[in-house]
Motif scaffolding. Structure first.
Motif, PDB file in Angstrom:
ATOM      1  N   GLN A  78       0.572  -1.252   0.032  1.00  9.27           N
ATOM      2  CA  GLN A  78      -0.091   0.047  -0.024  1.00  9.27           C
ATOM      3  C   GLN A  78       0.766   1.274  -0.044  1.00  9.27           C
ATOM      4  OE1 GLN A  78      -3.384   0.507   2.543  1.00  9.27           O
ATOM      5  NE2 GLN A  78      -3.465  -1.928   2.919  1.00  9.27           N
ATOM      6  N   THR A  79       2.205   1.228   0.611  1.00  8.94           N
ATOM      7  CA  THR A  79       3.049   2.303   0.686  1.00  8.94           C
ATOM      8  C   THR A  79       4.397   1.715   0.558  1.00  8.94           C
ATOM      9  OG1 THR A  79       2.889   2.180   2.981  1.00  8.94           O
ATOM     10  CG2 THR A  79       1.662   4.181   2.183  1.00  8.94           C
ATOM     11  N   PRO A  80       5.222   2.330  -0.020  1.00  7.21           N
ATOM     12  CA  PRO A  80       6.381   1.821  -0.273  1.00  7.21           C
ATOM     13  C   PRO A  80       7.041   1.059   0.923  1.00  7.21           C
ATOM     14  CG  PRO A  80       6.417   3.750  -1.466  1.00  7.21           C
ATOM     15  CD  PRO A  80       5.270   3.722  -0.607  1.00  7.21           C
ATOM     16  N   PRO A  81       7.887  -0.125   0.627  1.00  2.79           N
ATOM     17  CA  PRO A  81       8.288  -0.922   1.459  1.00  2.79           C
ATOM     18  C   PRO A  81       9.297  -0.484   2.623  1.00  2.79           C
ATOM     19  CG  PRO A  81       9.021  -1.945  -0.465  1.00  2.79           C
ATOM     20  CD  PRO A  81       7.924  -0.846  -0.659  1.00  2.79           C
ATOM     21  N   PHE A  82      10.061   0.479   1.966  1.00  4.96           N
ATOM     22  CA  PHE A  82      11.316   1.233   2.671  1.00  4.96           C
ATOM     23  C   PHE A  82      11.035   2.805   3.076  1.00  4.96           C
ATOM     24  CE2 PHE A  82      13.087  -2.375   0.627  1.00  4.96           C
ATOM     25  CZ  PHE A  82      13.176  -3.197   1.759  1.00  4.96           C
ATOM     26  N   GLU A  83       9.640   3.016   3.048  1.00  6.70           N
ATOM     27  CA  GLU A  83       9.168   4.455   3.435  1.00  6.70           C
ATOM     28  C   GLU A  83       8.330   4.230   4.562  1.00  6.70           C
ATOM     29  OE1 GLU A  83       8.046   6.822  -0.062  1.00  6.70           O
ATOM     30  OE2 GLU A  83       9.551   5.807  -1.224  1.00  6.70           O
ATOM     31  N   PRO A  84       8.622   3.819   5.734  1.00  9.71           N
ATOM     32  CA  PRO A  84       7.710   3.355   6.862  1.00  9.71           C
ATOM     33  C   PRO A  84       6.852   4.427   7.335  1.00  9.71           C
ATOM     34  CG  PRO A  84      10.089   3.959   7.585  1.00  9.71           C
ATOM     35  CD  PRO A  84      10.122   3.866   6.159  1.00  9.71           C
ATOM     36  N   VAL A  85       5.526   4.080   7.376  1.00 14.57           N
ATOM     37  CA  VAL A  85       4.697   5.152   7.763  1.00 14.57           C
ATOM     38  C   VAL A  85       3.576   4.548   8.780  1.00 14.57           C
ATOM     39  CG1 VAL A  85       4.207   6.409   5.533  1.00 14.57           C
ATOM     40  CG2 VAL A  85       2.790   4.169   5.973  1.00 14.57           C
ATOM     41  N   VAL A  86       3.033   5.456   9.766  1.00 14.09           N
ATOM     42  CA  VAL A  86       2.189   4.930  10.786  1.00 14.09           C
ATOM     43  C   VAL A  86       0.813   5.066  10.178  1.00 14.09           C
ATOM     44  CG1 VAL A  86       1.395   5.365  12.950  1.00 14.09           C
ATOM     45  CG2 VAL A  86       3.865   5.474  12.828  1.00 14.09           C
ATOM     46  N   ARG A  87       0.150   3.908  10.085  1.00 19.99           N
ATOM     47  CA  ARG A  87      -1.371   3.981  10.016  1.00 19.99           C
ATOM     48  C   ARG A  87      -2.224   3.123  11.102  1.00 19.99           C
ATOM     49  NH1 ARG A  87       0.267   2.669   4.540  1.00 19.99           N
ATOM     50  NH2 ARG A  87      -0.379   0.382   4.966  1.00 19.99           N
ATOM     51  N   GLY A  88      -2.874   4.075  11.539  1.00 17.30           N
ATOM     52  CA  GLY A  88      -3.894   3.328  12.593  1.00 17.30           C
ATOM     53  C   GLY A  88      -2.797   3.258  13.931  1.00 17.30           C
ATOM     54  N   ASP A  89      -2.839   2.039  14.520  1.00 14.68           N
ATOM     55  CA  ASP A  89      -2.104   1.581  15.421  1.00 14.68           C
ATOM     56  C   ASP A  89      -0.667   1.084  14.958  1.00 14.68           C
ATOM     57  OD1 ASP A  89      -3.401   2.425  17.650  1.00 14.68           O
ATOM     58  OD2 ASP A  89      -4.549   0.591  17.743  1.00 14.68           O
ATOM     59  N   SER A  90      -0.456   1.028  13.875  1.00 12.79           N
ATOM     60  CA  SER A  90       0.693   0.149  13.288  1.00 12.79           C
ATOM     61  C   SER A  90       1.485   0.843  12.429  1.00 12.79           C
ATOM     62  CB  SER A  90       0.345  -1.193  12.333  1.00 12.79           C
ATOM     63  OG  SER A  90      -0.317  -2.034  13.324  1.00 12.79           O
ATOM     64  N   LEU A  91       2.873   0.517  12.337  1.00 10.21           N
ATOM     65  CA  LEU A  91       4.085   1.045  11.769  1.00 10.21           C
ATOM     66  C   LEU A  91       4.389   0.095  10.328  1.00 10.21           C
ATOM     67  CD1 LEU A  91       6.501   3.092  11.024  1.00 10.21           C
ATOM     68  CD2 LEU A  91       8.004   1.832  12.815  1.00 10.21           C
ATOM     69  N   TYR A  92       4.114   0.545   9.299  1.00  7.68           N
ATOM     70  CA  TYR A  92       4.384  -0.278   8.147  1.00  7.68           C
ATOM     71  C   TYR A  92       5.748  -0.012   7.405  1.00  7.68           C
ATOM     72  CZ  TYR A  92      -0.729  -1.418   8.352  1.00  7.68           C
ATOM     73  OH  TYR A  92      -1.810  -1.960   8.846  1.00  7.68           O
ATOM     74  N   GLY A  93       6.157  -1.347   6.943  1.00 13.25           N
ATOM     75  CA  GLY A  93       7.513  -1.245   6.269  1.00 13.25           C
ATOM     76  C   GLY A  93       8.097  -2.371   6.318  1.00 13.25           C
ATOM     77  N   ARG A  94       9.100  -2.836   5.373  1.00  6.36           N
ATOM     78  CA  ARG A  94       9.764  -4.072   5.430  1.00  6.36           C
ATOM     79  C   ARG A  94      10.591  -3.899   6.616  1.00  6.36           C
ATOM     80  NH1 ARG A  94       8.288  -8.013   4.443  1.00  6.36           N
ATOM     81  NH2 ARG A  94       8.692  -8.448   2.347  1.00  6.36           N
TER      82      ARG A  94
END
Lengths: 483, 483
Positions: free
Chosen positions: B116-132
């Motif tokens: 949904q968002t680039p794997p190495f551009e971490p973002v916080v969505r809701g309660d979670s931090l997304y990224g590889r």
């Protein structure tokens, strides 16, 4: 001019034997330049499965080149994907008209490290020119262009009317060519077509291809988990789409090498004993085919030679498998989906829609319910058989005798040239398949080459072909070119 | 100090309850900064299966960060491939020593369009931090680093001696870690190890992992023709290595989902009824596992729950298939070779050399003679089972009760952490596996995430763990942390 006419063999010849001699002399004197120009042509990485830009640039170069040698109405005609290059020299209304077809697109080069020299940096080594497209089809297309040039530069005109369509999508199944032909029937009206995109068995054994298999390209996808999942955490508990795909592929053939899909052979015509005897006498032996393939043993349907298995008989090949969102070898994941590319080659009277239908039913029957399958028909092209008694094919036979010094054999090819059946169905014309490639040219593989003596003799042969068509279909030695 | 000592629970506590409170306060006040720093950490595309540069830069960043928070003897230690980051704060000779292990390398991100968002551009969505790498393992490794920082910044010292090794090759099977451990036994001498690279079933169900499967990575290659060959020209006459590979893979399992290689299960230990009852009571249900996998139905060995199939029982997964010199989908070629990556997960008492041997024999037996197969063992890691009565594991149990407010369950994992058996064999120490990831974190898949409440509670839990080890293994509520 909606209705196409019969070949006008009795029409006035505007170029006689002297014109042919002049064209041959020009061709012989300019061989070094022809090779340099062909190398320029090969340098374009015009991979039709790849990006648009390189293919388009190659089309523009080819159009400029055709203009440069004196062709008329040269145009780069856009399609939904890659353009078609059109050119003609067709201002002799009483003469026969030949439609030249070739393709300037090429297969992907594959891993460059499999090549001795880079695929798009053509080089001459020994008697051959190496590079992607050297024989399939840039080199062979160039025999047409250089034969035309030889007439135009030496006599200022051609013996017959010529129209050229050079396509940029052959290697992806010619998806937009049919519509182009249908939309341009008047422009393209001709008496016959000429294609050089086939092979001869050895350099001293010229051949006219009289049969091509059809092709049905199928994408098969198996989907399992909603996303790629860790193969440690879930391994052993969730069905792996790659396992299922392999299971499906494993049951597409029986142990004897026959396709196991019920009904697959139902409409395949059986060839006469006489035709198969001619094939045995004139065609490649099992040993030759294995040598060309670099394989140790044959495989496939019992009761047929390898030559027959790969021409008279249909086949099914898986050409690639990919999986998941990540194909990196390092990933320890059960992929969410697995995908196979299948290449089915059809023979008369198999119909692609019927084969697609029974393939679908079979896959559905052997797929476990815990995964889903999706099938997409990627390309479909009909098989094509050319009558060997067609006057244009007879003229081709004579041209080979003059160009190569040998009577050609009639060969069956396992390959597919979608346009041949399109020409028959949409323009009502037969095609002479005058190929100059060799079986070991590495078409579609690494280190593709063009055997240069064949390139030069090919140009001579096309010159003779055009001359023969214009002069008459009389045989100088009194024999008929049949088998 | 070659011989490692027992845990020194009776040693003088240098930090008491007040020090723990101070560390917790620091951790709570600095949560925003912790997330920002973790995002910096995730931005490095430290794919160990990929290029060297990005992994190395990530190691340097981590080393600078450890130095910045007050760790000592920080060094980036080269290996044959990706470096190991070492740090310590180990100047209390009378105290217990804990060896922290984590890995800063990550799995390949796969096709970026699946994210949904680039794997190495971490973002916080809701309660979670997304990224590889958000949960595997950068986020979990960071719970250690931030717990250490919280003590050092609030009290200037740690409750126990701490040594850290953060590896850059876990996702490629830790090929150089064993040699590093053997070469540095004195430097690494400790009383126990701590790893956070496992999961808990749900956010309110903390868990200590007490069993890991081993892993045997195998490359299987089938070779046929000397080069890729045209699937039209040769289709039906030459054996296709991809078909053979699929046939081999199709007979690696029987119809019930059991691995069909003779002898595969011979040395697998059977677990007691008591242990399986505990698993049924505390572990994930079939429904939960299917939900986490995004799968509709289970699969595998009859007579075992999905939890058991993926932990107690071994498994075999094909994770990728590639073929030929060209994997482009457009290529109509029978590939010269086809290659599969296999991931076998081992359980006690399977031996990787024995399983490799019977795999080899089985593949040899089912391969037709017209092709050749080659098998290469890529990685091998032993299974590991930790004693739940080990005092360090008991301390971990207490820390979870304090950090999450719940008594943890003991879980079995189907995954592999090669270092656990290495620590046992090479350093003679047990490992407490205190994982904070969740089953739906998408480890190894797209949209990997870290559930931030677990990140914060994880830091608190590690703070409690270090404090508990130092104070005593006395249970404040008088109960023992067993099951």
């Amino acid at each position: 001019m909606d209705k196409v006419t019969g070949i006008q063999f009795e029409s006035l010849a505007t170029i006689g034997p002297t014109g042919i001699s002049r064209a041959l002399s020009y061709a012989h004197e300019n061989r070094a330049a022809f090779i340099r120009e062909l190398m320029d042509f090969i340098r374009f990485p015009s991979v039709s499965a790849g990006n648009y830009g390189a293919v388009s640039k190659c089309a523009e170069w080819l159009a400029r080149h055709l203009n440069h040698i004196g062709m008329e109405r040269v145009s780069v005609i856009p399609t939904k994907r890659h353009p078609i290059v059109y050119a003609e020299k067709a201002n002799s209304p009483g003469q026969a008209t030949v439609l030249f077809y070739g393709h300037y697109d090429v297969q992907p080069a594959g891993r460059h490290d499999a090549w001795q020299t880079p695929p798009f940096e053509p080089v001459v080594r020994g008697d051959s020119l190496y590079g992607r497209g050297a024989s399939d089809d840039k080199g062979q297309l160039f025999t047409h262009v250089k034969a035309i040039e030889s007439f135009l530069r030496s006599s200022g005109k051609l013996p017959v009317n010529v129209k050229c369509i050079f396509e940029g999508e052959e290697e992806i199944g010619s998806p937009n060519l049919g519509q182009f032909l249908l939309n341009n029937r008047a422009l393209l009206a001709s008496d016959m077509a000429l294609i050089s995109d086939t092979s001869m068995p050895t350099p001293d054994k010229p051949a006219i291809t009289c049969s091509l298999r059809g092709a049905l390209g199928i994408d098969l996808e198996v989907s399992g988990p909603a996303h790629d999942i860790h193969s440690g955490i879930f391994g052993g508990a969730v069905r792996n789409p790659l396992h299922v795909l392999c299971g499906i592929i494993a049951c597409l053939h029986d142990k004897t090498g026959r396709v196991a899909i019920p009904g697959f052979y139902d409409s395949v015509i059986e060839w006469s004993r006489q035709a198969r005897d001619y094939m045995a006498k004139t065609g490649p032996s099992d040993e030759t085919i294995l040598k060309n393939a670099g394989a140790r043993t044959g495989w496939g349907e019992e009761g047929y030679t390898l030559y027959e298995r790969s021409t008279l008989r249909p086949s099914l090949s898986v050409t690639a498998i990919t999986s998941g969102t990540d194909t990196a070898r390092g990933a320890n994941a059960i992929p969410a989906s697995a995908h196979a590319n299948l290449d089915i080659r059809l023979v008369p009277n198999q119909r692609s829609d019927e084969i697609g239908r029974i393939f679908h039913n079979y896959v559905h029957a052997v797929t476990p319910r815990s995964v889903r399958t999706a099938i997409r028909i990627r390309t479909a092209a009909k098989p094509a058989v050319t009558s060997v008694s067609h006057p244009g094919v007879q003229a081709a036979g004579k041209a080979y005798r003059l160009g190569f010094g040998k009577r050609p054999v009639f060969l069956l090819s396992g390959g597919t040239i979608p346009v041949v059946s399109m020409f028959k169905d949409m323009l009502g014309i037969e095609t002479a398949l005058m190929g100059f490639a060799l079986p070991d040219d590495g078409k579609h593989g690494p280190n593709e080459k063009l055997y240069l003596p064949n390139f030069f003799k090919g140009i001579d042969t096309i010159i003779h072909f055009l001359g023969t068509l214009a002069i008459h279909n009389r045989n100088d030695d009194g024999r008929r070119d049949d088998h």
